[in-house]
Scaffold this active site. Structure first.
Site, mmCIF file in Angstrom:
data_model
loop_
_atom_site.group_PDB
_atom_site.id
_atom_site.type_symbol
_atom_site.label_atom_id
_atom_site.label_comp_id
_atom_site.label_asym_id
_atom_site.label_seq_id
_atom_site.Cartn_x
_atom_site.Cartn_y
_atom_site.Cartn_z
ATOM 1 N N ASN A 92 -7.774 -2.771 13.999
ATOM 2 C CA ASN A 92 -9.130 -3.114 13.875
ATOM 3 C C ASN A 92 -9.191 -4.366 12.942
ATOM 4 O O ASN A 92 -10.337 -4.408 12.337
ATOM 5 C CB ASN A 92 -9.650 -1.709 13.255
ATOM 6 C CG ASN A 92 -9.051 -1.248 12.054
ATOM 7 O OD1 ASN A 92 -8.079 -2.079 11.506
ATOM 8 N ND2 ASN A 92 -9.291 -0.264 11.376
ATOM 9 N N HIS A 121 -7.299 -4.719 9.955
ATOM 10 C CA HIS A 121 -6.945 -4.461 8.574
ATOM 11 C C HIS A 121 -5.714 -5.036 8.248
ATOM 12 O O HIS A 121 -4.821 -5.150 9.136
ATOM 13 C CB HIS A 121 -7.277 -2.722 8.354
ATOM 14 C CG HIS A 121 -6.325 -2.104 8.691
ATOM 15 N ND1 HIS A 121 -6.138 -0.977 9.213
ATOM 16 C CD2 HIS A 121 -4.558 -2.360 8.694
ATOM 17 C CE1 HIS A 121 -5.002 -0.371 9.625
ATOM 18 N NE2 HIS A 121 -4.112 -0.982 9.087
ATOM 19 N N ASP A 149 0.958 -1.097 0.020
ATOM 20 C CA ASP A 149 -0.158 -0.028 -0.013
ATOM 21 C C ASP A 149 1.233 1.174 -0.144
ATOM 22 O O ASP A 149 2.222 1.066 0.207
ATOM 23 C CB ASP A 149 -0.850 0.030 1.165
ATOM 24 C CG ASP A 149 -0.198 -0.285 2.624
ATOM 25 O OD1 ASP A 149 0.874 -0.352 2.788
ATOM 26 O OD2 ASP A 149 -0.919 -0.490 3.735
ATOM 27 N N GLU A 157 -9.911 -1.933 4.933
ATOM 28 C CA GLU A 157 -10.713 -1.664 6.593
ATOM 29 C C GLU A 157 -11.553 -2.409 6.693
ATOM 30 O O GLU A 157 -12.202 -3.172 5.740
ATOM 31 C CB GLU A 157 -10.826 -0.065 6.245
ATOM 32 C CG GLU A 157 -9.697 0.671 6.115
ATOM 33 C CD GLU A 157 -9.010 1.221 7.581
ATOM 34 O OE1 GLU A 157 -8.942 0.285 8.323
ATOM 35 O OE2 GLU A 157 -8.281 2.392 7.748
HETATM 36 C C1 GLP Z 1 -0.808 0.618 8.399
HETATM 37 C C2 GLP Z 1 -0.442 -0.129 7.326
HETATM 38 C C3 GLP Z 1 -0.738 -1.760 7.530
HETATM 39 C C4 GLP Z 1 0.183 -2.008 8.465
HETATM 40 C C5 GLP Z 1 -0.506 -1.735 9.849
HETATM 41 C C6 GLP Z 1 0.023 -1.956 11.282
HETATM 42 O O1 GLP Z 1 -2.018 1.185 8.534
HETATM 43 N N1 GLP Z 1 -1.184 0.121 6.174
HETATM 44 O O2 GLP Z 1 0.093 -2.559 6.254
HETATM 45 O O3 GLP Z 1 0.200 -3.473 9.013
HETATM 46 O O4 GLP Z 1 -0.901 -0.063 9.678
HETATM 47 O O5 GLP Z 1 1.169 -0.823 11.486
HETATM 48 P P1 GLP Z 1 2.158 -1.158 12.727
HETATM 49 O O6 GLP Z 1 2.887 -2.285 12.303
HETATM 50 O O7 GLP Z 1 2.860 0.277 12.723
HETATM 51 O O8 GLP Z 1 1.403 -1.446 13.989
#
Ligand code: GLP
Length: 241
Positions: A136, A138, A67, A143
């Site tokens: 959440n 995702h 992403d 989402e």
């Molecule tokens: C972001 C990314 C995800 C990631 C998630 C968790 O929104 N788009 O790909 O897995 O958040 O992030 P973190 O590893 O910083 O908790």
């Protein structure tokens, strides 16, 4: 689903890096799907160490990122492009032409998303996809209330995600409200998936993704239907299982 619980974040990161290294050893021109966020940073450090010891060679590896924020350019330090260069690409011998990322500045989003999908297919599909997970549930930026059929597309970010990601920005108002993300269908088409999670704030999402009903409200729950998923957790993230 295979679930591996490691003692702590560092051990989780090492395990994930070794899995990627094994994949690349067995298939030097592997197509890797890569993730951003805090969680995979340790894994990228370990991969860099393995590269420095000449235990892994990225010369033929191709990568697709999950992403990218929409509306911020590559020079922006919060772009995932910048993140990937700083945490991995600048530190290894990957060939620049083999790096693919969604373009957050693209005006014709639909065309560029379709081109991204076509490129993944042209290169034979993703051999190993790395995922984190949002609080959440995702994955990527897919989402809750996700459409399980979607491929790479433009998404509106949930308030919870904007809040969670605001820690990287000066103010919450600077956090983009849209992003381009591989869809669930893109992710599910990967041959192998490894999902990493660390910390207590991920425990509930992990429990619901692993033991809950397959449900668009918990996008990661769809992974129960994939036949080669490995979930690597530290003790805290596994504490509700
Ligand atoms: C972001 C990314 C995800 C990631 C998630 C968790 O929104 N788009 O790909 O897995 O958040 O992030 P973190 O590893 O910083 O908790």
């Amino acid at each position: 689903m295979r679930i591996i619980v490691m003692d702590n974040y560092d051990e989780m990161s090492k395990k994930a890096a070794l899995m990627i290294a094994s994949q690349v050893m067995l298939k030097p021109n592997s197509v890797l799907g890569l993730a951003t966020g805090d969680t995979p940073i340790g894994m990228y450090k370990e991969l860099t160490k393995l590269y420095n010891k000449r235990d892994i060679d990225f010369k033929e590896v191709r990568t697709f990122n999950l992403d990218e924020y929409y509306g911020i350019n590559h020079e922006n330090h919060q772009s995932y492009y910048y993140f990937m260069n700083a945490n991995l690409f600048n530190n290894i011998n990957i060939v620049r032409e083999n790096i693919y990322m969604p373009n957050g500045m693209e005006k014709d989003v639909n065309t560029s998303c379709n081109e991204y999908e076509t490129k993944i297919k042209e290169l034979g599909g993703i051999d190993m996809q790395v995922l984190g997970i949002g609080g959440n549930g995702h994955i990527g930026f897919n989402e809750p209330n996700v459409n399980f059929e979607a491929e790479t597309h433009l998404v509106n970010l949930e308030e919870e995600t904007i809040k969670a990601n605001s820690r990287f920005f000066k103010s919450i108002n600077d956090v983009p409200v849209k992003a381009i993300s591989m869809g669930i269908k893109t992710i599910m088409n990967s041959k192998k998936i490894i999902l990493l999670a660390s910390g207590l704030n991920k425990a509930k999402a992990i429990e619901r993704a692993v033991n809950g009903k397959i449900n668009p409200n918990i996008p990661a729950s769809i992974l129960q239907l994939h036949n080669d998923v490995t979930i690597i957790l530290d003790k805290e993230a596994a504490s509700s299982l």
